[in-house]
Design a protein around this motif. Structure first.
Motif, PDB file in Angstrom:
ATOM      1  N   GLY A 189      40.686 103.074  47.584  1.00 20.58           N
ATOM      2  CA  GLY A 189      39.830 101.641  46.681  1.00 20.58           C
ATOM      3  C   GLY A 189      39.518 100.499  47.352  1.00 20.58           C
ATOM      4  N   SER A 190      39.393 100.012  48.342  1.00 21.30           N
ATOM      5  CA  SER A 190      38.047  98.614  48.689  1.00 21.30           C
ATOM      6  C   SER A 190      37.255  99.097  49.377  1.00 21.30           C
ATOM      7  CB  SER A 190      39.816  99.033  50.656  1.00 21.30           C
ATOM      8  OG  SER A 190      39.359  99.912  51.189  1.00 21.30           O
ATOM      9  N   HIS A 191      36.758  98.499  49.065  1.00 23.47           N
ATOM     10  CA  HIS A 191      34.524  98.965  49.650  1.00 23.47           C
ATOM     11  C   HIS A 191      34.430  97.583  50.464  1.00 23.47           C
ATOM     12  CE1 HIS A 191      31.633 100.228  50.235  1.00 23.47           C
ATOM     13  NE2 HIS A 191      31.543 100.637  48.784  1.00 23.47           N
ATOM     14  N   PRO A 192      35.254  98.541  52.183  1.00 25.56           N
ATOM     15  CA  PRO A 192      35.053  96.872  53.218  1.00 25.56           C
ATOM     16  C   PRO A 192      33.085  96.207  53.117  1.00 25.56           C
ATOM     17  CG  PRO A 192      36.009  98.649  54.109  1.00 25.56           C
ATOM     18  CD  PRO A 192      35.724  98.829  52.940  1.00 25.56           C
ATOM     19  N   LEU A 193      32.369  97.964  53.188  1.00 28.49           N
ATOM     20  CA  LEU A 193      30.848  97.864  53.607  1.00 28.49           C
ATOM     21  C   LEU A 193      30.212  96.258  51.839  1.00 28.49           C
ATOM     22  CD1 LEU A 193      28.210  97.342  54.358  1.00 28.49           C
ATOM     23  CD2 LEU A 193      27.946  99.753  53.427  1.00 28.49           C
ATOM     24  N   ASN A 194      31.147  96.529  51.358  1.00 31.81           N
ATOM     25  CA  ASN A 194      30.610  96.003  49.588  1.00 31.81           C
ATOM     26  C   ASN A 194      31.151  94.615  49.816  1.00 31.81           C
ATOM     27  OD1 ASN A 194      28.990  96.760  48.335  1.00 31.81           O
ATOM     28  ND2 ASN A 194      29.816  97.870  46.614  1.00 31.81           N
ATOM     29  N   ASP A 195      32.399  94.544  50.087  1.00 32.95           N
ATOM     30  CA  ASP A 195      32.856  93.165  50.398  1.00 32.95           C
ATOM     31  C   ASP A 195      32.082  92.482  51.445  1.00 32.95           C
ATOM     32  OD1 ASP A 195      34.697  94.058  49.043  1.00 32.95           O
ATOM     33  OD2 ASP A 195      36.039  94.138  50.781  1.00 32.95           O
ATOM     34  N   TRP A 196      31.271  93.283  52.486  1.00 28.19           N
ATOM     35  CA  TRP A 196      30.575  92.824  53.638  1.00 28.19           C
ATOM     36  C   TRP A 196      28.509  91.987  53.148  1.00 28.19           C
ATOM     37  CZ3 TRP A 196      26.003  93.062  56.317  1.00 28.19           C
ATOM     38  CH2 TRP A 196      25.580  92.330  57.224  1.00 28.19           C
ATOM     39  N   LEU A 197      27.954  93.404  52.524  1.00 29.33           N
ATOM     40  CA  LEU A 197      27.290  92.995  51.668  1.00 29.33           C
ATOM     41  C   LEU A 197      26.937  91.879  50.537  1.00 29.33           C
ATOM     42  CD1 LEU A 197      26.331  96.537  51.484  1.00 29.33           C
ATOM     43  CD2 LEU A 197      25.221  94.897  52.394  1.00 29.33           C
ATOM     44  N   ARG A 198      28.374  91.679  49.625  1.00 32.69           N
ATOM     45  CA  ARG A 198      28.545  90.754  48.800  1.00 32.69           C
ATOM     46  C   ARG A 198      27.723  89.822  48.738  1.00 32.69           C
ATOM     47  NH1 ARG A 198      33.165  92.535  47.167  1.00 32.69           N
ATOM     48  NH2 ARG A 198      32.614  94.182  46.113  1.00 32.69           N
ATOM     49  N   PRO A 199      27.873  89.233  49.453  1.00 34.43           N
ATOM     50  CA  PRO A 199      28.115  87.397  50.088  1.00 34.43           C
ATOM     51  C   PRO A 199      25.973  87.743  50.422  1.00 34.43           C
ATOM     52  CG  PRO A 199      29.833  87.475  51.167  1.00 34.43           C
ATOM     53  CD  PRO A 199      29.176  88.937  50.492  1.00 34.43           C
ATOM     54  N   ARG A 200      26.043  88.139  50.144  1.00 36.91           N
ATOM     55  CA  ARG A 200      24.134  88.844  50.729  1.00 36.91           C
ATOM     56  C   ARG A 200      23.664  88.976  49.994  1.00 36.91           C
ATOM     57  NH1 ARG A 200      28.253  89.296  54.771  1.00 36.91           N
ATOM     58  NH2 ARG A 200      26.954  88.740  57.519  1.00 36.91           N
ATOM     59  N   GLY A 201      24.364  88.850  48.872  1.00 34.53           N
ATOM     60  CA  GLY A 201      23.681  88.973  47.648  1.00 34.53           C
ATOM     61  C   GLY A 201      23.271  91.202  47.182  1.00 34.53           C
ATOM     62  N   LEU A 202      24.003  92.129  48.170  1.00 39.09           N
ATOM     63  CA  LEU A 202      23.769  93.285  47.965  1.00 39.09           C
ATOM     64  C   LEU A 202      24.893  94.322  47.381  1.00 39.09           C
ATOM     65  CD1 LEU A 202      21.173  93.375  50.733  1.00 39.09           C
ATOM     66  CD2 LEU A 202      20.580  94.186  48.755  1.00 39.09           C
TER      67      LEU A 202
END
Length: 97
Positions: free
Chosen positions: A26-39
């Motif tokens: 259930g982890s999502h490393p890409l979303n964790d990385w994208l989130r602070p970039r507004g994506l």
């Protein structure tokens, strides 16, 4: 989709293989990385059914694709690696239901 780069097992210096779907836990490393970039990316289809076109047509995914294609300097492969973008490390098959 489904392969690690252009040729499985080979890593090209100018290729990134980003994992749009979440890990089995259930982890999502890409979303964790994208989130602070507004994506963010959407991952699998809401019904849980593999839908190949969903990955290309989902609104959140399209925003990421748009950013990559329109802002080449920010999305430069060497820069992304330096900033720690998570890359797919192998093929991940969804659990059978």
């Amino acid at each position: 989709m489904g392969l690690c780069g252009l040729t499985p097992g080979e890593q090209y210096p100018d290729w990134l293989d980003l994992q749009i779907d979440s890990n089995a836990d259930g982890s999502h490393p890409l979303n964790d990385w994208l989130r602070p970039r507004g994506l963010s990316v959407s991952g699998t289809h809401l019904t849980g059914v593999l839908n190949h076109w969903h990955y290309f047509t989902d609104e959140r995914n399209m925003r990421v694709f748009h950013a990559i294609l329109r802002d080449r300097r920010t999305w430069d492969v060497a820069r992304l690696r330096k900033e720690g973008i998570p890359e797919r490390s192998g093929v991940i098959w969804p659990p059978e239901s």
